[in-house]
Design an enzyme around this catalytic site. Structure first.
Site, short mmCIF file in Angstrom:
data_model
loop_
_atom_site.label_atom_id
_atom_site.label_comp_id
_atom_site.label_asym_id
_atom_site.label_seq_id
_atom_site.Cartn_x
_atom_site.Cartn_y
_atom_site.Cartn_z
N HIS A 159 9.31 -5.91 4.06
CA HIS A 159 7.89 -5.56 4.09
C HIS A 159 7.20 -6.16 2.87
O HIS A 159 7.84 -6.41 1.84
CB HIS A 159 7.71 -4.04 4.06
N GLU A 182 5.29 -4.90 0.61
CA GLU A 182 5.42 -4.10 -0.62
C GLU A 182 6.79 -4.29 -1.27
O GLU A 182 6.88 -4.43 -2.49
CB GLU A 182 5.22 -2.61 -0.33
N CYS A 223 4.41 2.47 4.72
CA CYS A 223 5.30 3.32 5.50
C CYS A 223 6.15 4.17 4.55
O CYS A 223 6.06 4.04 3.33
CB CYS A 223 6.20 2.47 6.39
N CYS A 233 8.41 2.05 2.16
CA CYS A 233 7.65 1.41 1.09
C CYS A 233 7.14 2.43 0.08
O CYS A 233 7.16 2.18 -1.13
CB CYS A 233 6.52 0.57 1.66
#
Length: 147
Positions: free
Chosen positions: A46, A48, A76, A79
């Site tokens: 992801h 992040e 999410c 993260c």
């Protein structure tokens, strides 16, 4: 957030879900990231997580004290867990994620008093632009699948 949107566009250009992130300390961008789940065949890739790894490597430490992360979409659970572990001070995000968001949409771990760190959250920054790039991406994806 403008810079995070540029990262999101890089993801879109690679046919990845267009989410971008930048980490800032002292008004200087120290790391950037965008989604690479499909390209890397890695479910943890992801925006992040990529930005956190780059920032930690650049600083030579895992604690990202006094940092702000700008992300185009509400993070999410994974993260948010990483942001808490990294001791990020502030999170600024664009649009909410009603299906997986962990800053108020589905969960809210940013200010959970049971955890050892809290993150100051500023939602809705450039929300329309952040939402637009996601909607355009998925609209394009659906039209390609109908061919």
């Amino acid at each position: 957030m403008q810079e995070a949107l540029k990262e999101a566009q890089k993801a879109a250009d690679k046919k990845e879900v267009p989410i971008g992130a930048v980490i800032v300390i002292g008004n200087k961008i120290i790391a950037r990231g965008y989604n690479l789940k499909e390209t890397s065949a890695n479910p943890t890739a992801h925006a992040e997580i990529i930005a956190i790894k780059k920032a930690s490597k650049k600083l030579g430490k895992w604690r990202l004290l006094n940092s702000t992360i700008y992300v185009t979409l509400e993070p999410c659970l994974m993260c948010m867990g990483a942001l808490i572990q990294a001791r990020v001070t502030r999170l600024v995000f664009g649009c909410y994620d009603p299906k997986a968001g962990a800053c108020g949409s589905v969960y809210d771990v940013s200010n959970d008093k049971r955890l050892n760190h809290r993150i100051e959250v500023t939602p809705g920054v450039m929300a329309a632009q952040c939402e637009r790039i996601l909607k355009e991406f998925f609209k394009s994806l659906r039209s390609m699948q109908n061919i």
